[in-house]
Design an enzyme around this catalytic site. Structure first.
Site, PDB file in Angstrom:
ATOM      1  N   ARG A 205       0.856  -1.181   0.000  1.00 36.40           N
ATOM      2  CA  ARG A 205       0.000   0.000   0.000  1.00 36.40           C
ATOM      3  C   ARG A 205       0.895   1.236   0.000  1.00 36.40           C
ATOM      4  O   ARG A 205       1.938   1.244   0.664  1.00 36.40           O
ATOM      5  CB  ARG A 205      -0.877   0.047   1.262  1.00 36.40           C
ATOM      6  CG  ARG A 205      -2.032  -0.931   1.279  1.00 36.40           C
ATOM      7  CD  ARG A 205      -3.135  -0.531   0.297  1.00 36.40           C
ATOM      8  NE  ARG A 205      -4.303  -1.364   0.413  1.00 36.40           N
ATOM      9  CZ  ARG A 205      -4.555  -2.448  -0.336  1.00 36.40           C
ATOM     10  NH1 ARG A 205      -3.719  -2.809  -1.283  1.00 36.40           N
ATOM     11  NH2 ARG A 205      -5.667  -3.138  -0.156  1.00 36.40           N
TER      12      ARG A 205
ATOM     13  N   GLU B  55      -4.306   7.018  -5.032  1.00 34.49           N
ATOM     14  CA  GLU B  55      -4.563   6.343  -6.318  1.00 34.49           C
ATOM     15  C   GLU B  55      -5.979   6.656  -6.769  1.00 34.49           C
ATOM     16  O   GLU B  55      -6.873   6.735  -5.936  1.00 34.49           O
ATOM     17  CB  GLU B  55      -4.426   4.822  -6.138  1.00 34.49           C
ATOM     18  CG  GLU B  55      -3.029   4.381  -5.785  1.00 34.49           C
ATOM     19  CD  GLU B  55      -2.966   2.909  -5.404  1.00 34.49           C
ATOM     20  OE1 GLU B  55      -3.954   2.176  -5.634  1.00 34.49           O
ATOM     21  OE2 GLU B  55      -1.947   2.489  -4.867  1.00 34.49           O
TER      22      GLU B  55
ATOM     23  N   HIS C  22      -1.440  -0.248  -9.696  1.00 34.56           N
ATOM     24  CA  HIS C  22      -1.982  -1.145  -8.651  1.00 34.56           C
ATOM     25  C   HIS C  22      -2.511  -2.425  -9.313  1.00 34.56           C
ATOM     26  O   HIS C  22      -3.710  -2.713  -9.266  1.00 34.56           O
ATOM     27  CB  HIS C  22      -3.091  -0.455  -7.839  1.00 34.56           C
ATOM     28  CG  HIS C  22      -3.393  -1.155  -6.544  1.00 34.56           C
ATOM     29  ND1 HIS C  22      -3.708  -0.491  -5.382  1.00 34.56           N
ATOM     30  CD2 HIS C  22      -3.434  -2.467  -6.229  1.00 34.56           C
ATOM     31  CE1 HIS C  22      -3.934  -1.365  -4.412  1.00 34.56           C
ATOM     32  NE2 HIS C  22      -3.779  -2.572  -4.907  1.00 34.56           N
TER      33      HIS C  22
HETATM   34  C1  8YV Z   1      -7.157  -4.683  -5.231  1.00 38.60           C
HETATM   35  C2  8YV Z   1      -5.638  -5.169  -3.460  1.00 38.60           C
HETATM   36  O1  8YV Z   1      -8.180  -5.101  -4.442  1.00 38.60           O
HETATM   37  O2  8YV Z   1      -5.895  -7.358  -2.657  1.00 38.60           O
HETATM   38  C3  8YV Z   1      -5.746  -6.175  -2.394  1.00 38.60           C
HETATM   39  O3  8YV Z   1      -5.682  -5.775  -1.221  1.00 38.60           O
HETATM   40  O4  8YV Z   1      -5.267  -4.070  -3.223  1.00 38.60           O
HETATM   41  C4  8YV Z   1      -5.954  -5.484  -4.864  1.00 38.60           C
HETATM   42  O5  8YV Z   1      -6.055  -6.811  -5.166  1.00 38.60           O
HETATM   43  C5  8YV Z   1      -7.469  -4.811  -6.677  1.00 38.60           C
HETATM   44  O6  8YV Z   1      -6.949  -3.717  -7.271  1.00 38.60           O
HETATM   45  C6  8YV Z   1      -8.926  -4.923  -6.989  1.00 38.60           C
HETATM   46  O7  8YV Z   1      -9.589  -3.743  -6.733  1.00 38.60           O
END
Ligand code: 8YV
Length: 313
Positions: free
Chosen positions: A232, A261, A279
Site C-alpha cells: 500500500r 490512487e 496497482h
Molecule cells: C485490489 C488489493 O483489491 O488485494 C488487495 O488488497 O489491493 C488489490 O487486489 C485490486 O486492485 C482490486 O480492486
C-alpha cells in the site's frame, strides 16, 4: 422471495457483474452523479456491500445503511474498511486471501527486475532507434543480491521464494520472527534497509504500518539501493521517497502502489529511475476471476445461511 439488494462500490469485470445482477438487485455507486441522493434513495433496502481493496467501506458509508449485514471485499487488504465499526455493528466482512498471493509476488519480482535492469529504458532505446547509434548504458544485477523483505505474510513468503530462486540472500522485517522460514529476521527496519540491495514492501496497509518506511529507512537503503512496493502507498513516506529518487539518493524504485490512487503525485511521472504500475499486483484474468468468484461465493454463503468462505477475523 425478493432478491437481496447489494451496493457495489466500484465496477467488476462483466463476468462478475452478470452473475451479481442475476442474483441480486444491484445498486452501482460509481455510476451515481449525486452519491448522497443515490444513497438516500436506496439505503433502506441495502443488505450487502461489494467493494474493492482500494475502495473499502468507511464507517460514514456503513452508518447510512441501516440494514447492512455484510461487506464482501474484492482484495485481501481490508485497510480501507472500517473493521471496528463493522465489528461493533455486527456487520460481517470477507476478503479474497490466497487466490492473489502468487500474482502479487510475481509482480514484485517483475518490478525488481524491471527497475534494476531498466526495462522501460531499454524498450524506449530500441523503439526510439538509439540502438543503431551505440549501446545502451549498463544496468544493475539482480541475482545473488541481498533482498530485504518488509512483511513476511503470505505475499512476503511467496516473494521471498522467488527471490531465493534467483540466488538472492533473504532477510526480513516482521512483527515477530518466523522460525519455520529459512530467512534471516532483522527486527530493525533501518538496519534491514542498510544491509539490503533491494528493499521490497509486502506489508498489510492500515494505521499499524502507516509511514513505516520512513525517510530514515530510505536513507539507509542508500544510493545503490532499489525500493519496491507491492503493498500500500500508505506504508511509505512518499514525499521522502520522491525526494530520494529525484536526488539519486537511492538508485531506483518499482512501485505498484501510491498515495491517492489513481490521481497520484505528478512528480512520479518525471522519474527516469522508477518503474510504475497501476496497482496491478492481482491484475491477471486468472486471479481476478478467482477473486470475483470468492466475492460472489461469500455473498451467496451469507444469504443462504452457510459458513462464509473467507471471513475476516
Ligand atoms: C485490489 C488489493 O483489491 O488485494 C488487495 O488488497 O489491493 C488489490 O487486489 C485490486 O486492485 C482490486 O480492486
Amino acid at each position: 422471495m425478493s432478491k437481496p439488494e447489494v451496493l457495489v462500490i466500484g465496477p467488476y469485470p462483466a463476468w462478475d457483474m452478470e452473475d451479481l445482477e442475476s442474483r441480486y438487485v444491484i445498486h452501482k455507486l460509481w455510476e451515481a452523479e449525486d452519491r448522497d441522493a443515490f444513497l438516500a434513495g436506496h439505503a433502506g433496502g441495502i443488505r450487502a456491500i461489494a467493494t474493492r481493496g482500494e475502495l473499502g467501506a468507511s464507517a460514514d458509508l456503513m452508518k447510512r445503511l441501516p440494514k447492512l449485514e455484510i461487506v464482501s471485499c474484492y482484495g485481501v487488504g481490508t485497510d480501507a474498511i472500517d473493521l471496528r465499526f463493522a465489528r461493533e455493528n455486527g456487520i460481517r466482512v470477507t476478503n479474497t486471501p490466497d487466490v492473489l498471493t502468487e500474482d502479487v509476488a510475481d509482480l514484485g519480482m517483475a518490478l525488481m527486475l524491471a527497475a534494476a535492469r531498466q526495462l522501460p529504458a531499454g524498450d524506449a532505446y530500441v523503439r526510439g532507434g538509439q540502438w543503431t547509434k551505440g549501446n545502451m548504458h549498463l544496468t544493475t544485477r539482480v541475482c545473488g543480491k541481498r533482498v530485504g523483505v518488509v512483511g513476511m505474510g503470505r505475499i512476503g513468503a511467496a516473494f521471498a521464494r522467488r527471490a531465493a530462486a534467483f540466488d538472492c540472500t533473504i532477510s526480513y522485517f516482521a512483527r515477530a520472527p518466523k522460525p519455520d522460514l529459512p530467512y534471516t529476521f532483522v527486527g530493525d527496519l533501518v538496519a534491514l534497509a542498510r544491509q539490503s540491495d533491494f528493499l521490497v514492501v509486502t506489508l498489510a496497509g492500515g494505521e499499524g504500518t502507516r509511514g513505516i518506511v520512513s525517510a530514515e529507512v530510505i536513507e539507509a537503503l542508500g544510493p545503490d539501493g532499489i525500493f519496491v512496493n507491492i503493498s500500500r502507498g500508505t506504508t511509505v513516506d512518499e514525499a521522502a521517497l520522491l525526494d530520494a529518487l529525484e536526488q539519486g539518493r537511492i538508485r531506483g524504485a518499482g512501485l505498484d502502489v501510491f498515495l491517492n490512487e489513481p490521481a497520484i503525485d505528478p512528480r512520479f511521472a518525471s522519474l527516469k529511475n522508477a518503474v510504475l504500475q497501476p496497482h496491478h499486483g492481482s491484475g491477471t484474468v486468472e486471479t481476478r476471476q478467482a477473486m470475483g468468484k470468492l466475492v460472489r461465493d461469500n455473498l451467496a454463503a451469507h444469504f443462504s445461511g452457510v459458513p462464509l468462505l473467507t471471513p475476516v477475523a
